[in-house]
Each structure stands twice: as structure tokens, then as C-alpha cells.
Design a protein around this motif. Structure first.
Motif, PDB file in Angstrom:
ATOM      1  N   SER A  46      -6.872  57.088  59.209  1.00 21.17           N
ATOM      2  CA  SER A  46      -5.807  57.370  58.254  1.00 21.17           C
ATOM      3  C   SER A  46      -6.163  56.851  56.861  1.00 21.17           C
ATOM      4  N   GLU A  47      -6.741  55.654  56.807  1.00 22.76           N
ATOM      5  CA  GLU A  47      -7.159  55.093  55.517  1.00 22.76           C
ATOM      6  C   GLU A  47      -8.242  55.941  54.867  1.00 22.76           C
ATOM      7  N   GLU A  48      -9.185  56.425  55.659  1.00 22.33           N
ATOM      8  CA  GLU A  48     -10.270  57.236  55.112  1.00 22.33           C
ATOM      9  C   GLU A  48      -9.767  58.589  54.611  1.00 22.33           C
ATOM     10  N   VAL A  49      -8.821  59.182  55.324  1.00 25.26           N
ATOM     11  CA  VAL A  49      -8.239  60.451  54.864  1.00 25.26           C
ATOM     12  C   VAL A  49      -7.514  60.233  53.546  1.00 25.26           C
ATOM     13  N   THR A  50      -6.789  59.139  53.441  1.00 24.90           N
ATOM     14  CA  THR A  50      -6.081  58.829  52.195  1.00 24.90           C
ATOM     15  C   THR A  50      -7.062  58.660  51.050  1.00 24.90           C
ATOM     16  N   LEU A  51      -8.132  57.906  51.277  1.00 26.60           N
ATOM     17  CA  LEU A  51      -9.131  57.705  50.221  1.00 26.60           C
ATOM     18  C   LEU A  51      -9.815  59.013  49.832  1.00 26.60           C
ATOM     19  N   ALA A  52     -10.023  59.882  50.805  1.00 26.60           N
ATOM     20  CA  ALA A  52     -10.658  61.163  50.509  1.00 26.60           C
ATOM     21  C   ALA A  52      -9.735  62.081  49.709  1.00 26.60           C
ATOM     22  N   MET A  53      -8.425  61.891  49.826  1.00 24.31           N
ATOM     23  CA  MET A  53      -7.479  62.757  49.140  1.00 24.31           C
ATOM     24  C   MET A  53      -7.085  62.257  47.751  1.00 24.31           C
ATOM     25  N   VAL A  54      -7.507  61.075  47.362  1.00 23.41           N
ATOM     26  CA  VAL A  54      -7.170  60.542  46.036  1.00 23.41           C
ATOM     27  C   VAL A  54      -7.676  61.459  44.917  1.00 23.41           C
ATOM     28  N   PRO A  55      -8.916  61.981  44.987  1.00 23.39           N
ATOM     29  CA  PRO A  55      -9.344  62.900  43.923  1.00 23.39           C
ATOM     30  C   PRO A  55      -8.465  64.147  43.820  1.00 23.39           C
ATOM     31  N   ARG A  83       6.462  54.057  43.552  1.00 23.74           N
ATOM     32  CA  ARG A  83       5.959  54.886  44.658  1.00 23.74           C
ATOM     33  C   ARG A  83       6.859  56.097  44.851  1.00 23.74           C
ATOM     34  N   LYS A  84       8.177  55.876  44.796  1.00 22.37           N
ATOM     35  CA  LYS A  84       9.118  56.983  44.969  1.00 22.37           C
ATOM     36  C   LYS A  84       8.955  58.004  43.853  1.00 22.37           C
ATOM     37  N   ALA A  85       8.780  57.531  42.634  1.00 23.09           N
ATOM     38  CA  ALA A  85       8.582  58.444  41.512  1.00 23.09           C
ATOM     39  C   ALA A  85       7.296  59.253  41.690  1.00 23.09           C
ATOM     40  N   MET A  86       6.237  58.601  42.191  1.00 24.01           N
ATOM     41  CA  MET A  86       4.979  59.316  42.430  1.00 24.01           C
ATOM     42  C   MET A  86       5.162  60.357  43.529  1.00 24.01           C
ATOM     43  N   MET A  87       5.916  60.009  44.555  1.00 26.27           N
ATOM     44  CA  MET A  87       6.143  60.964  45.638  1.00 26.27           C
ATOM     45  C   MET A  87       6.982  62.149  45.154  1.00 26.27           C
ATOM     46  N   ALA A  92       1.315  63.553  45.433  1.00 29.03           N
ATOM     47  CA  ALA A  92       0.905  62.797  46.620  1.00 29.03           C
ATOM     48  C   ALA A  92       1.174  63.545  47.926  1.00 29.03           C
ATOM     49  N   THR A  93       1.310  64.842  47.856  1.00 29.30           N
ATOM     50  CA  THR A  93       1.520  65.642  49.055  1.00 29.30           C
ATOM     51  C   THR A  93       0.173  66.164  49.535  1.00 29.30           C
ATOM     52  N   LEU A  94      -0.141  65.882  50.787  1.00 30.48           N
ATOM     53  CA  LEU A  94      -1.400  66.355  51.358  1.00 30.48           C
ATOM     54  C   LEU A  94      -1.384  67.871  51.478  1.00 30.48           C
ATOM     55  N   PRO A  95      -2.496  68.529  51.232  1.00 31.98           N
ATOM     56  CA  PRO A  95      -2.538  69.985  51.411  1.00 31.98           C
ATOM     57  C   PRO A  95      -2.158  70.369  52.845  1.00 31.98           C
ATOM     58  N   GLY A  96      -1.283  71.333  52.971  1.00 34.75           N
ATOM     59  CA  GLY A  96      -0.818  71.769  54.278  1.00 34.75           C
ATOM     60  C   GLY A  96       0.387  70.998  54.783  1.00 34.75           C
ATOM     61  N   SER A  97       0.837  70.020  54.023  1.00 33.34           N
ATOM     62  CA  SER A  97       1.982  69.215  54.412  1.00 33.34           C
ATOM     63  C   SER A  97       3.140  69.512  53.467  1.00 33.34           C
ATOM     64  N   GLU A  98       4.341  69.317  53.952  1.00 37.34           N
ATOM     65  CA  GLU A  98       5.510  69.558  53.114  1.00 37.34           C
ATOM     66  C   GLU A  98       6.077  68.270  52.530  1.00 37.34           C
ATOM     67  N   THR A  99       5.720  67.134  53.123  1.00 30.48           N
ATOM     68  CA  THR A  99       6.254  65.863  52.656  1.00 30.48           C
ATOM     69  C   THR A  99       5.144  65.022  52.032  1.00 30.48           C
ATOM     70  N   PRO A 100       5.469  64.272  50.998  1.00 30.94           N
ATOM     71  CA  PRO A 100       4.462  63.427  50.364  1.00 30.94           C
ATOM     72  C   PRO A 100       4.089  62.231  51.240  1.00 30.94           C
ATOM     73  N   SER A 101       2.901  61.730  51.021  1.00 34.58           N
ATOM     74  CA  SER A 101       2.386  60.593  51.784  1.00 34.58           C
ATOM     75  C   SER A 101       2.566  59.304  50.984  1.00 34.58           C
ATOM     76  N   ARG A 102       3.167  58.294  51.597  1.00 38.85           N
ATOM     77  CA  ARG A 102       3.354  57.006  50.919  1.00 38.85           C
ATOM     78  C   ARG A 102       2.010  56.363  50.594  1.00 38.85           C
ATOM     79  N   ASP A 103       1.102  56.403  51.567  1.00 39.74           N
ATOM     80  CA  ASP A 103      -0.203  55.783  51.350  1.00 39.74           C
ATOM     81  C   ASP A 103      -0.961  56.481  50.224  1.00 39.74           C
ATOM     82  N   LEU A 104      -0.899  57.812  50.201  1.00 37.26           N
ATOM     83  CA  LEU A 104      -1.572  58.552  49.141  1.00 37.26           C
ATOM     84  C   LEU A 104      -0.910  58.280  47.795  1.00 37.26           C
TER      85      LEU A 104
END
Length: 117
Positions: A46-55, A83-87, A92-104
Motif C-alpha cells: 500500500s505504501e509503495e502504491v501511494t508513493l508511485a501515485m504521487v507524481p 488533508r480534507k482540503a486536498m481530498m 488525491a483520487t487514484l485512477p479508477g477509484s471514486e473516492t480520494p485516498s488519505r495516504d495519497l
């Protein structure tokens, strides 16, 4: 059938030794159960996916026409409200997802370097 005199203390010693080795192995030796190993693997993935999605998050922020306004809003916010404002921006929404990720959202805030540090 007779056993030598040392058999009973030897068995007790081996049993106690096995218990002590097991305790030391799980506490200091780095041994893990399969459940804790799977949990650790899940967390790291999960941490690695988050780091990969930062760009992706940073590219979305760069392409947003309201970027300057949103950056000012994020700079004025603090803690969980940041964090809420960023979401809420959608960055901070992962591609293919409808909800934003807190970690991202947290990682993207760090990537934007809002505090200038």
C-alpha cells in the motif's frame, strides 16, 4: 523397559529450551507468523502504491486551472483540515477509484512542499 536416570531431566531441559528459544525468536530474533507477515506485506504494498501515485497527483495539480487558488487554500489550512482540503480537490483520487485516498493526500501535500521546508 528401563530408561537411564538422566532421561527425565533431559526431556524437561529440551522442552524448556524449546520454549525459551521460541520466545526469544519471536521477540528479538525477527521470527513472524504468517498472519503478521501478510499484514506487513499488505502495508508495504500500500505504501509503495501511494508513493508511485504521487507524481500523478502532482501532475493533476499542475494541470488544474484553479491551482493557485487551491494552493493558497491548502497553505491556510492545517492538520486534518489540510488533508480534507486536498481530498476535496480530486488530486488525491487514484485512477479508477471514486473516492480520494488519505495516504495519497498526505503524500501529495508533502510533494507540493506547501510549507516551503
Amino acid at each position: 523397559m528401563t530408561f537411564p536416570e538422566w532421561t527425565k531431566p533431559g526431556i524437561y531441559g529440551a522442552l524448556c529450551g524449546a520454549i525459551v528459544v521460541s520466545i526469544l525468536g519471536f521477540t528479538w530474533g525477527g521470527w513472524t507468523t504468517s498472519g503478521s507477515a501478510q499484514e506487513l506485506a499488505k502495508d508495504r504494498a500500500s505504501e509503495e502504491v501511494t508513493l508511485a501515485m504521487v507524481p500523478v497527483c502532482l501532475n493533476r495539480s499542475a494541470a488544474d486551472p484553479r491551482r493557485e487558488e487551491i494552493i493558497l487554500t491548502l497553505q491556510e489550512a492545517s492538520g486534518f483540515s489540510r488533508r480534507k482540503a486536498m481530498m476535496d480537490t480530486g488530486w488525491a483520487t487514484l485512477p479508477g477509484s471514486e473516492t480520494p485516498s488519505r495516504d495519497l493526500a498526505d503524500a501529495c501535500i508533502a510533494g507540493l512542499d506547501l510549507d516551503g521546508s
